[in-house]
Design an enzyme around this catalytic site. Structure first.
Site, short mmCIF file in Angstrom:
data_model
loop_
_atom_site.label_atom_id
_atom_site.label_comp_id
_atom_site.label_asym_id
_atom_site.label_seq_id
_atom_site.Cartn_x
_atom_site.Cartn_y
_atom_site.Cartn_z
N CYS A 96 -34.21 13.17 -29.43
CA CYS A 96 -34.17 11.74 -29.08
C CYS A 96 -35.59 11.18 -28.99
O CYS A 96 -36.52 11.87 -28.60
CB CYS A 96 -33.47 11.55 -27.74
N ASP B 209 -31.47 12.05 -17.60
CA ASP B 209 -30.39 11.89 -18.59
C ASP B 209 -29.20 11.11 -18.05
O ASP B 209 -28.25 10.84 -18.77
CB ASP B 209 -29.91 13.26 -19.09
N ARG C 41 -23.70 14.11 -30.44
CA ARG C 41 -24.64 15.22 -30.25
C ARG C 41 -24.37 15.93 -28.93
O ARG C 41 -24.64 17.12 -28.79
CB ARG C 41 -26.08 14.70 -30.21
N ARG D 160 -43.30 13.38 -27.49
CA ARG D 160 -42.60 14.58 -26.99
C ARG D 160 -43.47 15.78 -27.36
O ARG D 160 -43.19 16.53 -28.27
CB ARG D 160 -41.20 14.68 -27.59
N LYS E 184 -24.39 21.45 -22.89
CA LYS E 184 -25.16 21.49 -24.15
C LYS E 184 -26.55 22.09 -23.89
O LYS E 184 -26.99 22.99 -24.61
CB LYS E 184 -25.32 20.09 -24.70
N ASN E 185 -27.23 21.60 -22.82
CA ASN E 185 -28.62 22.00 -22.61
C ASN E 185 -28.77 23.38 -21.98
O ASN E 185 -29.89 23.86 -21.82
CB ASN E 185 -29.35 20.94 -21.79
N ASP F 256 -47.56 20.85 -26.02
CA ASP F 256 -48.82 21.50 -25.63
C ASP F 256 -48.62 22.58 -24.57
O ASP F 256 -49.29 23.62 -24.59
CB ASP F 256 -49.82 20.45 -25.14
C1 EPZ Z 1 -34.96 18.62 -22.00
O1 EPZ Z 1 -35.88 18.08 -22.92
C2 EPZ Z 1 -33.60 18.05 -22.36
N1 EPZ Z 1 -33.25 18.44 -23.73
C3 EPZ Z 1 -33.62 16.52 -22.26
O2 EPZ Z 1 -32.27 16.08 -22.44
C4 EPZ Z 1 -34.06 16.11 -20.85
O3 EPZ Z 1 -34.22 14.71 -20.81
C5 EPZ Z 1 -35.37 16.79 -20.48
O4 EPZ Z 1 -35.28 18.22 -20.66
C6 EPZ Z 1 -35.76 16.52 -19.03
O5 EPZ Z 1 -34.75 17.02 -18.18
C7 EPZ Z 1 -32.74 19.69 -23.93
O6 EPZ Z 1 -32.57 20.47 -23.00
C8 EPZ Z 1 -32.38 20.04 -25.35
P1 EPZ Z 1 -39.27 18.49 -20.92
P2 EPZ Z 1 -37.37 18.71 -23.04
O7 EPZ Z 1 -40.08 19.48 -21.68
O8 EPZ Z 1 -37.33 20.15 -22.75
C9 EPZ Z 1 -43.60 16.46 -20.93
C10 EPZ Z 1 -30.46 15.02 -23.45
O9 EPZ Z 1 -30.15 13.82 -23.29
N2 EPZ Z 1 -44.04 17.62 -21.73
O10 EPZ Z 1 -38.68 18.87 -19.62
O11 EPZ Z 1 -37.95 18.25 -24.32
C11 EPZ Z 1 -42.64 15.57 -21.70
O12 EPZ Z 1 -43.36 14.64 -22.51
C12 EPZ Z 1 -31.92 15.37 -23.63
O13 EPZ Z 1 -29.66 15.99 -23.41
C13 EPZ Z 1 -45.40 17.76 -21.99
O14 EPZ Z 1 -46.21 16.93 -21.60
O15 EPZ Z 1 -38.10 17.93 -21.85
C14 EPZ Z 1 -41.88 14.87 -20.59
O16 EPZ Z 1 -42.66 13.79 -20.11
C15 EPZ Z 1 -32.78 14.15 -23.85
N3 EPZ Z 1 -45.81 18.83 -22.73
C16 EPZ Z 1 -41.80 15.95 -19.51
O17 EPZ Z 1 -42.82 16.92 -19.83
C17 EPZ Z 1 -44.93 19.78 -23.18
O18 EPZ Z 1 -45.38 20.76 -23.83
C18 EPZ Z 1 -40.47 16.68 -19.43
O19 EPZ Z 1 -40.16 17.16 -20.73
C19 EPZ Z 1 -43.56 19.62 -22.89
C20 EPZ Z 1 -43.13 18.54 -22.16
#
Ligand code: EPZ
Length: 418
Positions: free
Chosen positions: A116, A305, A397, A121, A22-23, A124
């Site tokens: 989720c 995950d 999902r 989330r 999916k991702n 920035d």
């Molecule tokens: C992706 O989410 C996945 N979703 C998530 O999977 C997964 O948990 C996550 O990556 C981590 O591997 C999809 O791919 C659709 P991140 P994403 O940006 O991209 C912080 C599932 O179950 N952050 O890697 O939203 C954030 O708060 C889902 O399939 C910032 O601070 O995650 C977090 O603490 C749930 N600023 C960390 O980085 C930003 O601009 C990692 O988030 C962006 C993120």
């Protein structure tokens, strides 16, 4: 409302073919906006997040055809800034529309995304990266609006936090820009490599995907291609845990064992037996389930995950374990539902302490998010008695034909409408 009814205590046994990831499918679907002409994507999972992404693509003018062998997409007629608020709200991956629109049209207007609920989330890092490429970004009435009237120019971008989404979005925004963009402290997940492989097949010039430094040399044009998406490492990990939790034996096929390394290592540490094939893994339960310590980290560390699913397995142990959540602010919402089934989980800050109870008991529970819901399915399969899981739309999902796959290996699970 749809519910799963599970009568647990039956060891799972047999083979499961793992679907496309999916991702990985989601960024690649939005990346087609950057390529002219037709693309055909294979091994796309039949999950509601993918259907939502396709609805968004169609809403902005893409022609999308479901074929028996895959999904055919032509985005030549796509326009920027018109994706409906209510569609964008459905999924987190709609953030990728920002990078794709900026990359192709130098303008974007996309509602703040859904996804989720793990607490904050933010986006920035996405915005900081777009601005480094020369875009000006405004947040107004729930929308992210970006303009780059003079185009986008290569830049050196350092991510303070490793972010899958920000890495994806900056790849999308920079592939057609002028000059070279360097993404430092980039995410290394297999789905980042898959996106880079897709775009390079379309004519992009991306190097370093899979490492923490990715270089993108902007090109003038990209063309559509035929592409097959990688298998889903989280779907595979979930079934690996289910085999161990039900004292069964499952062979998972069409996977890339390398992607599972951190999950395999923790399962073996917990006493599970894992045999590796070329594109398969066979998982069977060991003598007992040992207590272990886990910390979730960006890839190649242990994936966040897989956190809720492992808390189920560790609840079946007679020993004590801990899981420290290194990625999300609050990914412990699953714990209350598991405690209804007899688990003993206490959360202190970022660490859950799991005092194994040796077993779980089937009761009515609720899926609070995608992977928490998947964890409840694993718990119901392992528990004695009848488990009723409500709000299963959250599970659909990200799991392709979950009920069919589990019934094929001996699970007593039924989807009911109430
Ligand atoms: C992706 O989410 C996945 N979703 C998530 O999977 C997964 O948990 C996550 O990556 C981590 O591997 C999809 O791919 C659709 P991140 P994403 O940006 O991209 C912080 C599932 O179950 N952050 O890697 O939203 C954030 O708060 C889902 O399939 C910032 O601070 O995650 C977090 O603490 C749930 N600023 C960390 O980085 C930003 O601009 C990692 O988030 C962006 C993120």
């Amino acid at each position: 409302m749809q519910k799963y009814i599970i009568h647990g205590g039956k060891p799972l046994s047999g083979g499961i073919r793992i679907s496309g990831m999916k991702n990985a499918a989601l960024p690649i679907l939005f990346a087609t906006i950057l390529a002219s002409g037709k693309s055909v994507l294979h091994n796309i999972p039949d999950v509601s997040d993918v259907h939502a992404a396709i609805e968004i693509l169609r809403s902005v003018g893409a022609e999308v055809i479901y074929r028996p062998d895959g999904i055919e997409i032509c985005t030549d007629s796509v326009s920027p800034g018109i994706a409906p608020y209510e569609l964008v709200q459905k999924i987190r991956a709609s953030t990728y529309l920002m990078g794709a629109e900026l990359g192709r049209f130098h303008t974007t207007r996309v509602a703040m995304p859904g996804g989720c609920d793990f607490g904050q989330r933010p986006i920035d890092l996405h915005i900081k990266g777009f601005e480094a490429l020369g875009a000006s970004i405004q947040l107004s009435s729930g929308y992210v609006c970006g303009e780059a009237p003079n185009g986008l120019f290569g830049s050196e971008i350092y991510f303070d936090t490793i972010s899958v989404g920000a890495t994806v979005n900056l790849i999308l925004a920079s592939v057609l820009s002028d000059g070279i963009t360097v993404l430092d402290n980039a995410a290394r997940e297999p789905h980042i490599c898959d996106l880079a492989n897709f775009l390079n097949a379309c004519g992009a010039r991306i190097t370093g995907a899979g490492t923490s430094v990715i270089k993108i040399k902007g090109v003038d044009k990209l063309h559509g291609v035929d592409y097959t998406v990688i298998p889903d490492m989280i779907e595979a990990g979930t079934y690996m845990v289910a085999a161990a939790a039900t004292k069964g034996k499952l062979t998972l096929t069409d996977i890339i064992p390398k992607h599972m390394d951190s999950v395999t290592a923790k399962l073996i540490q917990a006493g599970t037996v894992v045999e590796e094939g070329i594109n398969s893994l066979t998982v069977s339960s060991g003598e007992s389930i040992r207590g272990i310590q886990i910390k979730t980290l960006p890839y190649p560390g242990f994936p966040t995950d897989m956190h809720p699913q492992f808390s189920v397995l560790l609840s079946l142990s007679d020993e004590t374990s801990t899981i420290t959540e290194g990625i999300w602010e609050n990914r412990f919402r699953y714990a209350d539902e598991l405690c209804r089934m007899g688990a003993n989980i206490t959360v202190n800050g970022k660490t859950a302490t799991i005092k194994g109870q040796g077993g779980l008991c089937g009761v009515p529970v609720k899926a609070v998010d995608l992977r928490a819901g998947a964890a409840l399915v694993v718990a119901g399969l392992a528990a004695e008695g009848r488990t009723e899981i409500s709000d299963v739309g959250k599970i659909c999902r990200g799991y392709d034909h979950l009920v069919e796959k589990l019934r094929d290996v001996g699970a007593d699970i039924t989807l009911v409408e109430t």
